[in-house]
Design an enzyme around this catalytic site. Structure first.
Site, PDB file in Angstrom:
ATOM      1  N   HIS A 149       5.821   2.315  -8.827  1.00 23.01           N
ATOM      2  CA  HIS A 149       4.418   1.905  -8.860  1.00 23.01           C
ATOM      3  C   HIS A 149       3.881   1.920 -10.293  1.00 23.01           C
ATOM      4  O   HIS A 149       2.723   2.292 -10.522  1.00 23.01           O
ATOM      5  CB  HIS A 149       3.575   2.834  -7.975  1.00 23.01           C
ATOM      6  CG  HIS A 149       3.916   2.744  -6.522  1.00 23.01           C
ATOM      7  ND1 HIS A 149       3.464   3.655  -5.581  1.00 23.01           N
ATOM      8  CD2 HIS A 149       4.673   1.845  -5.827  1.00 23.01           C
ATOM      9  CE1 HIS A 149       3.922   3.326  -4.387  1.00 23.01           C
ATOM     10  NE2 HIS A 149       4.662   2.227  -4.517  1.00 23.01           N
ATOM     11  N   HIS A 207      -0.041   2.363  -2.295  1.00 21.75           N
ATOM     12  CA  HIS A 207       1.055   1.673  -2.957  1.00 21.75           C
ATOM     13  C   HIS A 207       0.488   0.483  -3.716  1.00 21.75           C
ATOM     14  O   HIS A 207      -0.654   0.073  -3.490  1.00 21.75           O
ATOM     15  CB  HIS A 207       2.108   1.249  -1.938  1.00 21.75           C
ATOM     16  CG  HIS A 207       2.855   2.411  -1.349  1.00 21.75           C
ATOM     17  ND1 HIS A 207       4.224   2.429  -1.194  1.00 21.75           N
ATOM     18  CD2 HIS A 207       2.422   3.613  -0.885  1.00 21.75           C
ATOM     19  CE1 HIS A 207       4.594   3.586  -0.656  1.00 21.75           C
ATOM     20  NE2 HIS A 207       3.513   4.316  -0.456  1.00 21.75           N
TER      21      HIS A 207
END
Length: 597
Positions: A516, A560
């Site tokens: 991420h 996310h």
């Protein structure tokens, strides 16, 4: 190594918009801009087309895209606080980018995450609408979806994931250990302590990627897509003293160097690792760093390549005593994978049609950390905890795998008819920050990346407590406590640990990236000296130039990043169209002067 320009510009290669990077945000922007049939758009992608990449469209084949030309193959520098380990930070290097190799998860975070950016153009309400716009959600009878938060007409097709038996048991343990079930919590963003189902970017067994915005039914004649073309640098000129982007210089896989011109804007969408190098090779970045590589600094932007954020994840493995609770028997036992693959080929169903993550949870840790002096004595803003989060935002995320597997280094597959799964912990809003720097002026060389994990002691405190909580869920939870046989493999899990500090060695040894990466070309207010972009994604001091991808976000969401990348793409496209309608093709002289000091 510098690359001299040797090829003339083809006069037909002039476009209104050039998008540098055919990944998640870039494809969204191209697709939305192309809705105006009067504009001409060029998408430049360093990797190949994804049309014939089976392991992109078959979600279960995701790992086969790594360690090859379809992976950027970036490896971090050694990091002191994780035992000097290097981490492979794989990213998709093909049309569609990491939307074609990720976990397919649509976890948006909370609206407060985006309100915390402090930018009127990117409030939580607006970001949730942008994410909704990208989506077409497909319901399933068993899932209780909140239809008000899901899109119905976007190119991105999503649906809930059918849980394996082990995931149903983990769900029962979540509820038993105080994380109540809220079916669509990861779409509504309204629950910071509970468990729920996560929609996936898979429909009818086929992964949906950002490339779908400009291919298949959305392919338009006003989009030109050039794959296997690497962006070297931006072509910049001075107009009345202001720096303006007029095109890009590229090099193809075969070594051909070609310049492309843009009459309206250049949009850099190469991601958190690759967008900063494009700016830096163009003379936009920290002067001290550019000087080291013999690059003339046109604008000293100290924030380029800084503020690198990620979510750290730690896998804790368990062996179970009952067969067919996990899906190992469909992948690792005997010749199972061959029949599993044949099933996918014939019907687009089975294990390979989806990604092997199960049920998910969010948790707050206030009460669990109230005995920690480090936690209680840490400075904090009113209404926020030591990590800077409000009660409406989670500290951690839990998820389980539905078979043995995870990062590439986990290779002790249970081929001897054993059954295993992992409970994973993921930490939000870490205090530590990393960097992306140039290793060379050569555009074919990867950047130097350091995530600097656990540089701040609060990060380790939160992560170790999260792992302890996760272990309690498995070992004490009603759904799993009677089926856990032991750790798998033995060296990966010490499941009898009860003290928080006992988990620290495990975390240091096995913590890894959740892919991420973000924040390295961050937006910010004019008062922020490290902001690279203004709130409309425009590079400070440069006309006709934006950066639009997850590198632009100032603070990583507590979720996310896949849906964030889609949201940034949708928002950027709207702003670009709006500025074009209003005739705003360049930054004002005032903004340019402010950025250049």
């Amino acid at each position: 190594m510098s690359l001299e320009r040797v090829d003339l510009v083809d006069p037909t290669e002039v476009y209104d918009y050039i998008i540098c990077g055919g990944g998640t945000s870039g494809c969204v922007i191209a697709g939305r801009l192309a809705e105006d049939l009067n504009v001409k758009i060029l998408v430049l992608e360093a990797g190949p087309d994804n049309a014939d990449l089976e392991n992109v469209h078959m979600a279960g084949g995701w790992s086969k895209n790594f360690d090859s030309e379809t992976d950027w193959n970036i490896v971090t520098e050694p990091m002191e606080n994780i035992d000097n380990r290097k981490i492979k930070v794989s990213r998709g290097r093909f049309l569609g980018g990491s939307s074609g190799v990720n976990g397919t998860l649509c976890i948006r975070g909370t609206k407060q995450d985006y309100d915390d950016w402090g930018l009127d153009e990117w409030t939580g309400d607006k970001m949730f609408e942008y994410m909704k716009k990208a989506e077409t959600f497909h319901e399933k009878d068993w899932h209780q979806a909140d239809k008000s938060v899901h899109g119905t007409s976007g190119p991105l097709h999503t649906e809930p994931h059918d849980l394996a038996p082990i995931s149903e048991r983990v769900k029962e343990s979540f509820i038993d250990q105080g994380l109540p079930y809220h079916p669509d919590m990861f779409s509504t963003g309204e629950t910071s302590h509970g468990c729920g189902d996560v929609p996936r970017t898979v429909h009818q067994g086929i992964r949906s990627t950002a490339a779908d915005f400009i291919t298949k039914g959305y392919r338009r004649d006003n989009i030109t897509i050039k794959t296997e073309v690497t962006v070297d640098r931006l072509i910049l000129s001075r107009d009345s003293g202001e720096l303006t982007a007029t095109g890009v210089a590229t090099i193809s896989k075969a070594g051909k160097k070609v310049d492309y011109q843009a009459s309206k804007e250049v949009i850099v969408s190469a991601g958190a690792y690759c967008s900063p190098p494009i700016l830096m090779r163009s003379g936009l970045g920290p002067k001290e760093d550019l000087d080291k590589h013999g690059i003339e600094c046109l604008i000293d932007l100290p924030g380029v390549g800084g503020n690198l954020m990620d979510h750290i994840i730690c896998f804790i493995f368990y062996e179970v005593s009952k067969p067919q609770l996990t899906n190992d028997y469909l992948a690792y036992h005997d010749n199972a994978l061959a029949s599993t693959y044949a099933l996918y080929q014939e019907k687009k169903t089975g294990l390979l049609s989806t990604f092997p993550f199960g049920i998910f949870g969010y948790a707050r840790l206030d009460q669990r950390l109230q005995d920690s002096e480090l936690w209680t004595s840490a400075p904090r803003d009113p209404g926020r905890d030591a990590m800077g989060l409000t009660p409406s935002q989670p500290n951690i995320e839990f998820l389980n795998t539905e078979l043995y597997g995870g990062p590439m280094q986990y290779s002790d597959f249970p081929v001897d008819h054993k059954h295993a799964f992992a409970m994973c912990t993921l930490m939000f809003n870490q205090h530590s920050r990393g960097t992306v720097k140039l290793g060379s002026a050569d555009p074919m060389q990867n950047p130097v990346v350091s995530h600097n994990y656990f540089a701040h002691p609060l990060d380790m405190l939160v992560m170790s407590e999260a792992c302890r909580f996760a272990n309690e869920i498995v070992m004490k939870g009603e759904g799993t406590k009677n089926v856990v046989k032991g750790s798998w493999p033995e060296h990966l899990t010490h499941h009898m640990y009860t003290k928080r500090e006992d988990w620290e060695p495990h975390v240091r040894e096995h913590a890894t990236t959740c892919y991420h990466a973000s924040g390295t070309c961050a937006m910010g207010l004019p008062s922020n000296p490290n902001a690279v972009l203004d709130s409309r994604l425009r590079v400070r001091g440069v006309g006709n130039l934006r950066v639009a991808d997850v590198s632009s976000i100032p603070r990583l969401n507590n979720g996310h990043t896949q849906m964030v990348a889609y949201g940034i793409g949708e928002g950027a496209a709207e702003m670009i169209k709006e500025d074009a309608r209003n005739g705003v093709l360049k930054l004002t002289a005032e903004v340019g002067k402010m950025a250049m000091g």
